[in-house]
Design a protein around this motif. Structure first.
Motif, PDB file in Angstrom:
ATOM      1  N   GLY A  72       0.644  -1.302   0.021  1.00  0.00           N
ATOM      2  CA  GLY A  72      -0.182   0.013   0.031  1.00  0.00           C
ATOM      3  C   GLY A  72       0.865   1.313  -0.025  1.00  0.00           C
ATOM      4  O   GLY A  72       2.097   1.087   0.015  1.00  0.00           O
ATOM      5  N   GLY A  73       0.165   2.440   0.015  1.00  0.00           N
ATOM      6  CA  GLY A  73       0.854   3.554  -0.062  1.00  0.00           C
ATOM      7  C   GLY A  73       1.177   3.974  -1.387  1.00  0.00           C
ATOM      8  O   GLY A  73       1.458   3.020  -2.483  1.00  0.00           O
ATOM      9  N   THR A  74       1.806   5.156  -1.777  1.00  0.00           N
ATOM     10  CA  THR A  74       2.060   5.587  -3.105  1.00  0.00           C
ATOM     11  C   THR A  74       3.815   6.161  -2.933  1.00  0.00           C
ATOM     12  O   THR A  74       3.790   7.123  -1.929  1.00  0.00           O
ATOM     13  N   ASN A  75       4.564   5.767  -3.270  1.00  0.00           N
ATOM     14  CA  ASN A  75       5.862   5.878  -3.495  1.00  0.00           C
ATOM     15  C   ASN A  75       6.204   7.396  -3.856  1.00  0.00           C
ATOM     16  O   ASN A  75       5.581   7.752  -5.106  1.00  0.00           O
ATOM     17  N   VAL A  76       6.958   8.200  -3.310  1.00  0.00           N
ATOM     18  CA  VAL A  76       7.172   9.517  -3.835  1.00  0.00           C
ATOM     19  C   VAL A  76       8.538   9.788  -3.710  1.00  0.00           C
ATOM     20  O   VAL A  76       9.279   9.701  -2.779  1.00  0.00           O
ATOM     21  N   LYS A  77       9.225  10.178  -4.966  1.00  0.00           N
ATOM     22  CA  LYS A  77      10.547  10.678  -4.736  1.00  0.00           C
ATOM     23  C   LYS A  77      10.815  12.461  -5.011  1.00  0.00           C
ATOM     24  O   LYS A  77      10.204  12.717  -6.127  1.00  0.00           O
ATOM     25  N   LEU A  78      11.370  13.008  -4.111  1.00  0.00           N
ATOM     26  CA  LEU A  78      11.473  14.457  -4.185  1.00  0.00           C
ATOM     27  C   LEU A  78      12.780  14.959  -4.694  1.00  0.00           C
ATOM     28  O   LEU A  78      13.643  14.066  -4.929  1.00  0.00           O
ATOM     29  N   SER A  80      15.005  16.266  -3.729  1.00  0.00           N
ATOM     30  CA  SER A  80      16.349  16.101  -2.511  1.00  0.00           C
ATOM     31  C   SER A  80      16.860  14.668  -2.808  1.00  0.00           C
ATOM     32  O   SER A  80      17.980  14.289  -2.089  1.00  0.00           O
ATOM     33  N   GLY A  81      16.063  13.766  -3.532  1.00  0.00           N
ATOM     34  CA  GLY A  81      16.648  12.458  -3.572  1.00  0.00           C
ATOM     35  C   GLY A  81      16.138  11.575  -2.629  1.00  0.00           C
ATOM     36  O   GLY A  81      16.332  10.401  -2.725  1.00  0.00           O
ATOM     37  N   SER A  82      15.574  11.984  -1.416  1.00  0.00           N
ATOM     38  CA  SER A  82      14.905  11.135  -0.515  1.00  0.00           C
ATOM     39  C   SER A  82      13.759  10.722  -1.142  1.00  0.00           C
ATOM     40  O   SER A  82      12.781  10.895  -1.888  1.00  0.00           O
ATOM     41  N   GLU A  83      13.291   9.186  -0.610  1.00  0.00           N
ATOM     42  CA  GLU A  83      12.089   8.542  -1.073  1.00  0.00           C
ATOM     43  C   GLU A  83      11.120   8.677   0.140  1.00  0.00           C
ATOM     44  O   GLU A  83      11.685   8.308   1.307  1.00  0.00           O
ATOM     45  N   PHE A  84       9.714   8.863  -0.082  1.00  0.00           N
ATOM     46  CA  PHE A  84       8.782   8.807   0.818  1.00  0.00           C
ATOM     47  C   PHE A  84       7.847   8.013   0.481  1.00  0.00           C
ATOM     48  O   PHE A  84       7.775   7.638  -0.677  1.00  0.00           O
ATOM     49  N   ALA A  85       6.786   7.997   1.056  1.00  0.00           N
ATOM     50  CA  ALA A  85       5.649   7.250   0.924  1.00  0.00           C
ATOM     51  C   ALA A  85       4.367   7.732   1.395  1.00  0.00           C
ATOM     52  O   ALA A  85       4.491   8.634   2.298  1.00  0.00           O
ATOM     53  N   LEU A  86       3.307   7.995   0.664  1.00  0.00           N
ATOM     54  CA  LEU A  86       1.826   8.511   0.944  1.00  0.00           C
ATOM     55  C   LEU A  86       0.938   7.565   1.519  1.00  0.00           C
ATOM     56  O   LEU A  86       0.480   6.916   0.530  1.00  0.00           O
ATOM     57  N   TYR A  87       0.357   7.752   2.421  1.00  0.00           N
ATOM     58  CA  TYR A  87      -0.549   6.756   3.001  1.00  0.00           C
ATOM     59  C   TYR A  87      -1.773   7.591   3.481  1.00  0.00           C
ATOM     60  O   TYR A  87      -1.795   9.015   3.795  1.00  0.00           O
ATOM     61  N   ARG A  88      -3.015   6.869   3.494  1.00  0.00           N
ATOM     62  CA  ARG A  88      -4.096   7.473   4.098  1.00  0.00           C
ATOM     63  C   ARG A  88      -3.843   7.148   5.727  1.00  0.00           C
ATOM     64  O   ARG A  88      -3.144   6.373   5.947  1.00  0.00           O
ATOM     65  N   ASP A  89      -4.799   8.060   6.234  1.00  0.00           N
ATOM     66  CA  ASP A  89      -4.663   7.869   7.913  1.00  0.00           C
ATOM     67  C   ASP A  89      -5.016   6.555   8.190  1.00  0.00           C
ATOM     68  O   ASP A  89      -4.335   5.976   9.282  1.00  0.00           O
TER      69      ASP A  89
END
Length: 98
Positions: A72-78, A80-89
């Protein structure tokens, strides 16, 4: 120009934490060992609206350490080169405290 992501509604931006490779006692953990997926909350949205129009706030805040689902979640790369994930609460499994 660096981009900054501000989550909308009940979304939570999480930076995934690397799982430990050693125990506190110094024992090396194999890659096949069961690992909890943890992350640090970077930013949260304002919340979602209920049927009567009230805003239901997000249950976590920036800086919390949370337990993440395996999928789950949506992977996001900004920029800055850092990788994040976007989740619903409601996808987050819990808040880890020490």
């Amino acid at each position: 120009m660096a981009k900054r992501l501000i989550p909308l509604l009940d979304r939570v931006l999480v930076e995934k934490l690397a799982p430990p490779t050693k125990t506190v006692g110094g024992v090396l953990l194999p890659e096949t060992a069961s690992k909890m997926s943890e992350g640090r909350v970077v930013a949260v949205g304002p919340g979602r609206r209920s049927l009567n129009g009230d805003v239901i706030p997000v249950s976590v805040k920036a800086g919390d350490t949370v337990l993440l689902p395996d999928f789950g979640g949506t992977n996001v790369k900004l920029d800055s080169g850092s990788e994040f994930a976007l989740y619903r609460d409601d996808e987050l499994l819990g808040v880890l405290t020490s």
